[in-house]
Design a protein around this motif. Structure first.
Motif, PDB file in Angstrom:
ATOM      1  N   GLU A  87       0.822  -1.216   0.000  1.00  0.00           N
ATOM      2  CA  GLU A  87       0.000   0.000   0.000  1.00  0.00           C
ATOM      3  C   GLU A  87       0.855   1.265   0.000  1.00  0.00           C
ATOM      4  N   GLU A  88       2.004   1.204   0.675  1.00  0.00           N
ATOM      5  CA  GLU A  88       2.890   2.370   0.702  1.00  0.00           C
ATOM      6  C   GLU A  88       3.541   2.610  -0.654  1.00  0.00           C
ATOM      7  N   TYR A  89       3.863   1.537  -1.357  1.00  0.00           N
ATOM      8  CA  TYR A  89       4.392   1.674  -2.716  1.00  0.00           C
ATOM      9  C   TYR A  89       3.333   2.290  -3.630  1.00  0.00           C
ATOM     10  N   GLU A  90       2.104   1.854  -3.479  1.00  0.00           N
ATOM     11  CA  GLU A  90       1.013   2.401  -4.286  1.00  0.00           C
ATOM     12  C   GLU A  90       0.778   3.871  -3.974  1.00  0.00           C
ATOM     13  N   ARG A  91       0.859   4.219  -2.688  1.00  0.00           N
ATOM     14  CA  ARG A  91       0.693   5.617  -2.291  1.00  0.00           C
ATOM     15  C   ARG A  91       1.825   6.470  -2.864  1.00  0.00           C
ATOM     16  N   THR A  92       3.042   5.947  -2.795  1.00  0.00           N
ATOM     17  CA  THR A  92       4.195   6.674  -3.326  1.00  0.00           C
ATOM     18  C   THR A  92       4.080   6.843  -4.837  1.00  0.00           C
ATOM     19  N   TYR A  93       3.647   5.797  -5.525  1.00  0.00           N
ATOM     20  CA  TYR A  93       3.447   5.874  -6.972  1.00  0.00           C
ATOM     21  C   TYR A  93       2.443   6.967  -7.323  1.00  0.00           C
ATOM     22  N   ALA A  94       1.325   6.979  -6.614  1.00  0.00           N
ATOM     23  CA  ALA A  94       0.291   7.989  -6.883  1.00  0.00           C
ATOM     24  C   ALA A  94       0.825   9.387  -6.627  1.00  0.00           C
ATOM     25  N   LEU A  95       1.591   9.556  -5.568  1.00  0.00           N
ATOM     26  CA  LEU A  95       2.170  10.868  -5.262  1.00  0.00           C
ATOM     27  C   LEU A  95       3.155  11.280  -6.350  1.00  0.00           C
ATOM     28  N   LEU A  96       4.038  10.367  -6.748  1.00  0.00           N
ATOM     29  CA  LEU A  96       5.001  10.686  -7.807  1.00  0.00           C
ATOM     30  C   LEU A  96       4.298  11.034  -9.120  1.00  0.00           C
ATOM     31  N   GLU A  97       3.267  10.292  -9.445  1.00  0.00           N
ATOM     32  CA  GLU A  97       2.509  10.566 -10.671  1.00  0.00           C
ATOM     33  C   GLU A  97       1.929  11.983 -10.634  1.00  0.00           C
ATOM     34  N   LYS A  98       1.358  12.354  -9.508  1.00  0.00           N
ATOM     35  CA  LYS A  98       0.771  13.693  -9.340  1.00  0.00           C
ATOM     36  C   LYS A  98       1.849  14.770  -9.423  1.00  0.00           C
ATOM     37  N   LEU A  99       2.961  14.555  -8.737  1.00  0.00           N
ATOM     38  CA  LEU A  99       4.035  15.554  -8.740  1.00  0.00           C
ATOM     39  C   LEU A  99       4.636  15.723 -10.126  1.00  0.00           C
ATOM     40  N   ILE A 100       4.851  14.624 -10.830  1.00  0.00           N
ATOM     41  CA  ILE A 100       5.420  14.708 -12.182  1.00  0.00           C
ATOM     42  C   ILE A 100       4.476  15.451 -13.114  1.00  0.00           C
ATOM     43  N   GLU A 101       3.195  15.164 -13.009  1.00  0.00           N
ATOM     44  CA  GLU A 101       2.214  15.859 -13.850  1.00  0.00           C
ATOM     45  C   GLU A 101       2.246  17.366 -13.579  1.00  0.00           C
ATOM     46  N   ARG A 102       2.325  17.735 -12.315  1.00  0.00           N
ATOM     47  CA  ARG A 102       2.346  19.153 -11.969  1.00  0.00           C
ATOM     48  C   ARG A 102       3.675  19.819 -12.309  1.00  0.00           C
ATOM     49  N   ALA A 103       4.771  19.050 -12.241  1.00  0.00           N
ATOM     50  CA  ALA A 103       6.094  19.610 -12.475  1.00  0.00           C
ATOM     51  C   ALA A 103       6.486  19.657 -13.952  1.00  0.00           C
ATOM     52  N   ALA A 104       5.829  18.879 -14.781  1.00  0.00           N
ATOM     53  CA  ALA A 104       6.221  18.755 -16.188  1.00  0.00           C
ATOM     54  C   ALA A 104       6.338  20.092 -16.918  1.00  0.00           C
ATOM     55  N   PRO A 105       5.393  21.012 -16.775  1.00  0.00           N
ATOM     56  CA  PRO A 105       5.548  22.291 -17.486  1.00  0.00           C
ATOM     57  C   PRO A 105       6.794  23.061 -17.042  1.00  0.00           C
ATOM     58  N   ARG A 106       7.082  23.035 -15.757  1.00  0.00           N
ATOM     59  CA  ARG A 106       8.266  23.737 -15.246  1.00  0.00           C
ATOM     60  C   ARG A 106       9.538  23.051 -15.741  1.00  0.00           C
ATOM     61  N   MET A 107       9.543  21.721 -15.751  1.00  0.00           N
ATOM     62  CA  MET A 107      10.712  20.998 -16.257  1.00  0.00           C
ATOM     63  C   MET A 107      10.954  21.327 -17.726  1.00  0.00           C
ATOM     64  N   ALA A 108       9.895  21.368 -18.511  1.00  0.00           N
ATOM     65  CA  ALA A 108      10.025  21.700 -19.933  1.00  0.00           C
ATOM     66  C   ALA A 108      10.566  23.118 -20.101  1.00  0.00           C
ATOM     67  N   GLN A 109      10.093  24.012 -19.264  1.00  0.00           N
ATOM     68  CA  GLN A 109      10.570  25.397 -19.304  1.00  0.00           C
ATOM     69  C   GLN A 109      12.064  25.457 -18.987  1.00  0.00           C
ATOM     70  N   LEU A 110      12.504  24.732 -17.967  1.00  0.00           N
ATOM     71  CA  LEU A 110      13.905  24.732 -17.591  1.00  0.00           C
ATOM     72  C   LEU A 110      14.784  24.094 -18.650  1.00  0.00           C
ATOM     73  N   VAL A 111      14.310  23.023 -19.261  1.00  0.00           N
ATOM     74  CA  VAL A 111      15.068  22.355 -20.318  1.00  0.00           C
ATOM     75  C   VAL A 111      15.180  23.288 -21.515  1.00  0.00           C
ATOM     76  N   GLY A 112      14.108  23.964 -21.864  1.00  0.00           N
ATOM     77  CA  GLY A 112      14.147  24.912 -22.973  1.00  0.00           C
ATOM     78  C   GLY A 112      15.095  26.053 -22.709  1.00  0.00           C
ATOM     79  N   ALA A 113      15.116  26.566 -21.496  1.00  0.00           N
ATOM     80  CA  ALA A 113      16.010  27.661 -21.135  1.00  0.00           C
ATOM     81  C   ALA A 113      17.458  27.195 -21.173  1.00  0.00           C
ATOM     82  N   ALA A 114      17.711  25.958 -20.753  1.00  0.00           N
ATOM     83  CA  ALA A 114      19.075  25.431 -20.763  1.00  0.00           C
ATOM     84  C   ALA A 114      19.598  25.294 -22.189  1.00  0.00           C
TER      85      ALA A 114
END
Length: 70
Positions: free
Chosen positions: A40-67
């Motif tokens: 259950e903890e692995y599943e919770r961690t997976y769900a959290l990572l999925e949510k964080l990656i989805e929210r962070a993706a635009p910022r990551m793309a912005q940083l990669v583009g700037a680099a």
């Protein structure tokens, strides 16, 4: 956070380029390691990572583009 601090100590000149996934997602907190815990903890961690990656993706793309423009 521990990994971020390790990187900051090793590469202080890159401090402005080192982020946690949560920071990139615009939230506070950290992702706990579920190693050795129940499934259950692995599943919770997976769900959290999925949510964080989805929210962070635009910022990551912005940083990669700037680099690429350096």
């Amino acid at each position: 956070e521990a990994h971020k601090h390790m990187l900051l100590r090793a590469y202080p000149s890159y401090a402005q380029q080192i982020f946690t996934l949560a920071e990139l997602a615009g939230v506070s907190g950290d992702v706990d390691d579920p190693s050795g815990l129940p499934l259950e903890e692995y599943e919770r961690t997976y769900a959290l990572l999925e949510k964080l990656i989805e929210r962070a993706a635009p910022r990551m793309a912005q940083l990669v583009g700037a680099a690429g423009k350096l």
